[in-house]
Design a protein around this motif. Structure first.
Motif, PDB file in Angstrom:
ATOM      1  N   ILE A  14     -40.747   3.081   4.678  1.00 22.89           N
ATOM      2  CA  ILE A  14     -39.520   3.743   5.132  1.00 22.89           C
ATOM      3  C   ILE A  14     -39.548   5.199   4.672  1.00 22.89           C
ATOM      4  N   ALA A  15     -39.494   6.107   5.635  1.00 21.89           N
ATOM      5  CA  ALA A  15     -39.534   7.541   5.325  1.00 21.89           C
ATOM      6  C   ALA A  15     -38.160   8.183   5.316  1.00 21.89           C
ATOM      7  N   SER A  16     -37.209   7.637   6.067  1.00 24.04           N
ATOM      8  CA  SER A  16     -35.861   8.209   6.133  1.00 24.04           C
ATOM      9  C   SER A  16     -34.854   7.081   6.098  1.00 24.04           C
ATOM     10  N   SER A  17     -33.738   7.318   5.438  1.00 28.65           N
ATOM     11  CA  SER A  17     -32.683   6.309   5.372  1.00 28.65           C
ATOM     12  C   SER A  17     -31.359   7.007   5.098  1.00 28.65           C
ATOM     13  N   ALA A  18     -30.288   6.351   5.498  1.00 30.63           N
ATOM     14  CA  ALA A  18     -28.951   6.894   5.312  1.00 30.63           C
ATOM     15  C   ALA A  18     -27.969   5.752   5.160  1.00 30.63           C
ATOM     16  N   ILE A  19     -26.977   5.963   4.292  1.00 24.12           N
ATOM     17  CA  ILE A  19     -25.919   4.980   4.045  1.00 24.12           C
ATOM     18  C   ILE A  19     -24.587   5.704   4.102  1.00 24.12           C
ATOM     19  N   VAL A  20     -23.686   5.193   4.909  1.00 25.54           N
ATOM     20  CA  VAL A  20     -22.315   5.696   4.949  1.00 25.54           C
ATOM     21  C   VAL A  20     -21.409   4.532   4.572  1.00 25.54           C
ATOM     22  N   PRO A  21     -20.791   4.541   3.393  1.00 22.91           N
ATOM     23  CA  PRO A  21     -20.018   3.371   2.945  1.00 22.91           C
ATOM     24  C   PRO A  21     -18.838   3.024   3.840  1.00 22.91           C
ATOM     25  N   GLU A  22     -18.103   4.040   4.304  1.00 23.22           N
ATOM     26  CA  GLU A  22     -16.895   3.773   5.078  1.00 23.22           C
ATOM     27  C   GLU A  22     -16.886   4.645   6.336  1.00 23.22           C
ATOM     28  N   VAL A  23     -16.915   4.012   7.494  1.00 28.09           N
ATOM     29  CA  VAL A  23     -16.832   4.711   8.780  1.00 28.09           C
ATOM     30  C   VAL A  23     -15.507   4.340   9.427  1.00 28.09           C
ATOM     31  N   LEU A  24     -14.723   5.343   9.717  1.00 27.21           N
ATOM     32  CA  LEU A  24     -13.427   5.124  10.340  1.00 27.21           C
ATOM     33  C   LEU A  24     -13.605   5.035  11.849  1.00 27.21           C
ATOM     34  N   GLY A  25     -13.380   3.853  12.389  1.00 27.72           N
ATOM     35  CA  GLY A  25     -13.622   3.630  13.812  1.00 27.72           C
ATOM     36  C   GLY A  25     -14.955   2.951  14.039  1.00 27.72           C
ATOM     37  N   SER A  26     -15.295   2.749  15.302  1.00 24.16           N
ATOM     38  CA  SER A  26     -16.540   2.071  15.677  1.00 24.16           C
ATOM     39  C   SER A  26     -17.524   3.071  16.256  1.00 24.16           C
ATOM     40  N   VAL A  27     -18.747   2.993  15.759  1.00 24.61           N
ATOM     41  CA  VAL A  27     -19.805   3.842  16.292  1.00 24.61           C
ATOM     42  C   VAL A  27     -20.138   3.375  17.707  1.00 24.61           C
ATOM     43  N   ASP A  28     -20.289   4.321  18.635  1.00 24.50           N
ATOM     44  CA  ASP A  28     -20.518   4.017  20.047  1.00 24.50           C
ATOM     45  C   ASP A  28     -22.001   3.749  20.269  1.00 24.50           C
ATOM     46  N   GLU A  29     -22.375   2.461  20.244  1.00 22.55           N
ATOM     47  CA  GLU A  29     -23.780   2.124  20.437  1.00 22.55           C
ATOM     48  C   GLU A  29     -24.213   2.295  21.892  1.00 22.55           C
ATOM     49  N   VAL A  30     -23.277   2.208  22.825  1.00 23.75           N
ATOM     50  CA  VAL A  30     -23.629   2.418  24.233  1.00 23.75           C
ATOM     51  C   VAL A  30     -24.108   3.843  24.455  1.00 23.75           C
ATOM     52  N   THR A  31     -23.436   4.792  23.842  1.00 21.59           N
ATOM     53  CA  THR A  31     -23.848   6.187  23.965  1.00 21.59           C
ATOM     54  C   THR A  31     -25.229   6.396  23.369  1.00 21.59           C
ATOM     55  N   ILE A  32     -25.500   5.770  22.229  1.00 23.00           N
ATOM     56  CA  ILE A  32     -26.816   5.894  21.593  1.00 23.00           C
ATOM     57  C   ILE A  32     -27.888   5.263  22.465  1.00 23.00           C
ATOM     58  N   ARG A  33     -27.599   4.112  23.035  1.00 23.88           N
ATOM     59  CA  ARG A  33     -28.572   3.432  23.884  1.00 23.88           C
ATOM     60  C   ARG A  33     -28.869   4.256  25.145  1.00 23.88           C
ATOM     61  N   ASP A  34     -27.842   4.771  25.776  1.00 22.89           N
ATOM     62  CA  ASP A  34     -28.048   5.591  26.973  1.00 22.89           C
ATOM     63  C   ASP A  34     -28.800   6.873  26.647  1.00 22.89           C
ATOM     64  N   TYR A  35     -28.553   7.420  25.480  1.00 22.01           N
ATOM     65  CA  TYR A  35     -29.256   8.644  25.063  1.00 22.01           C
ATOM     66  C   TYR A  35     -30.759   8.371  24.909  1.00 22.01           C
ATOM     67  N   LEU A  36     -31.102   7.233  24.307  1.00 22.09           N
ATOM     68  CA  LEU A  36     -32.516   6.893  24.139  1.00 22.09           C
ATOM     69  C   LEU A  36     -33.178   6.601  25.488  1.00 22.09           C
ATOM     70  N   LYS A  37     -32.443   5.991  26.392  1.00 24.40           N
ATOM     71  CA  LYS A  37     -33.016   5.723  27.713  1.00 24.40           C
ATOM     72  C   LYS A  37     -33.262   7.009  28.482  1.00 24.40           C
ATOM     73  N   THR A  38     -32.309   7.934  28.403  1.00 23.80           N
ATOM     74  CA  THR A  38     -32.428   9.174  29.177  1.00 23.80           C
ATOM     75  C   THR A  38     -33.440  10.123  28.564  1.00 23.80           C
ATOM     76  N   ARG A  39     -33.369  10.336  27.262  1.00 22.79           N
ATOM     77  CA  ARG A  39     -34.206  11.353  26.618  1.00 22.79           C
ATOM     78  C   ARG A  39     -35.592  10.834  26.282  1.00 22.79           C
ATOM     79  N   CYS A  40     -35.688   9.587  25.848  1.00 21.21           N
ATOM     80  CA  CYS A  40     -36.974   9.049  25.401  1.00 21.21           C
ATOM     81  C   CYS A  40     -37.617   8.114  26.421  1.00 21.21           C
ATOM     82  N   GLY A  41     -36.911   7.738  27.474  1.00 21.62           N
ATOM     83  CA  GLY A  41     -37.474   6.834  28.468  1.00 21.62           C
ATOM     84  C   GLY A  41     -37.648   5.422  27.958  1.00 21.62           C
ATOM     85  N   ALA A  42     -36.822   5.010  27.014  1.00 26.83           N
ATOM     86  CA  ALA A  42     -36.956   3.670  26.436  1.00 26.83           C
ATOM     87  C   ALA A  42     -36.278   2.639  27.317  1.00 26.83           C
ATOM     88  N   GLU A  43     -36.838   1.421  27.307  1.00 24.84           N
ATOM     89  CA  GLU A  43     -36.241   0.286  28.005  1.00 24.84           C
ATOM     90  C   GLU A  43     -35.599  -0.648  26.986  1.00 24.84           C
TER      91      GLU A  43
END
Length: 295
Positions: free
Chosen positions: A100-129
């Motif tokens: 593991i070269a990089s890692s991050a921990i955020v103890p408290e996140v207010l609200g829900s992280v938008d995984e759909v936006t992250i998934r669409d970003y990887l599909k568009t920019r990186c061409g991932a399926e």
């Protein structure tokens, strides 16, 4: 960096007792060096919008061949405070895994992280399926295309045995990453959603309840216990009046001993004063020649 992550993990365990409500933790680790957006230690409370922007910034160079997007429903930072419930996650984030070269921990996140936006970003920019895997599946499907997005969804933890259930999810995640899906460079985005109001209140109330093993210690029981038989023996005790009761205590004896000399001194003084004899003529005025000469 490993020391930094260990400090953050310790911070989560300390702050879990007074965790914020309607918040949940966020974890990210990768075998590649991500962008500098996650290098600084985050404050305890961060908004989900801030996390979304930082995740997209860190993935803009498409560093990995496999992206694991893990979704865990209805948890809080207190569920991850004990490393025994998530031993593999603690190893990845704590620096024990040297890959593991990089890692991050955020103890408290207010609200829900938008995984759909992250998934669409990887599909568009990186061409991932994308491919989805449920945490209840026993077999891992074969995926040949790359780059790829592996979506792993874990259901909400039950009200009882939360630690053991979370440990099972953690073991399943290790199995997926250790399989052929993670034999290349990979990045894990671990997203959680906060608990509901009712569940959060119940868990908070359970943390505040403290039960003693013995509310009244045995020593106190011994002191407070009545010995009825001993009192009965006192009533029926035998012997004369002077054997059962003490009329002359040491204090009374010392008082009498000290008062006797004082009474003797008082008696002698009264006798000395009363023995004085003065004639009435001593108080009369002299009218003779001797008295006239004195004048």
């Amino acid at each position: 960096m490993a020391l930094r992550m260990l400090r953050v993990l310790a911070f989560i365990s300390v702050s879990s007792v007074s965790a914020f409500r309607n918040t949940s933790p966020f974890f990210l680790f990768s075998t590649d060096k991500l962008a500098e957006s996650f290098e600084a230690i985050h404050p305890q409370l961060v908004t989900s919008a801030n996390i979304n922007s930082q995740v997209l910034e860190s993935l803009k160079h498409c560093p990995s061949a496999t992206y694991f997007i893990v979704h865990q429903d209805k948890v809080s930072s207190s569920d991850y405070s004990d490393g025994r419930s998530t031993p593999y996650l603690s190893r990845w984030l704590g620096g024990a895994d040297k890959s593991i070269a990089s890692s991050a921990i955020v103890p408290e996140v207010l609200g829900s992280v938008d995984e759909v936006t992250i998934r669409d970003y990887l599909k568009t920019r990186c061409g991932a399926e994308s491919v989805s895997i449920s945490g209840a599946e026993s077999q891992i499907p074969e995926v040949t295309f790359s780059p790829r997005i592996v979506n792993i969804h874990f259901p909400a933890l039950p009200s009882e045995d939360r630690a053991s259930t979370l440990a099972g999810y953690d073991s399943f995640l290790d199995t997926v990453i250790s399989s052929k899906l993670g034999n290349e460079k990979y990045t894990v985005i671990y997203i959680t959603t906060p608990q509901g109001e009712e569940q959060s209140a119940l868990q908070y109330q359970a943390q505040q309840i403290y039960e003693m093993d013995d509310p009244f210690p045995t020593a106190m029981h011994t002191e407070l216990r009545r010995d009825i038989e001993s009192h009965a023996k006192d009533v029926k005790s035998e012997g004369g009046l002077f054997e059962r009761y003490q009329f002359l205590s040491p204090g009374i004896f010392m008082g009498l001993t000290a008062s006797l000399p004082l009474l003797l001194i008082l008696y002698v003084g009264i006798r000395a004063v009363s023995s004085l004899e003065v004639s009435y003529f001593a108080f009369s005025k002299e009218m003779g020649p001797a008295g006239q000469k004195k004048q």
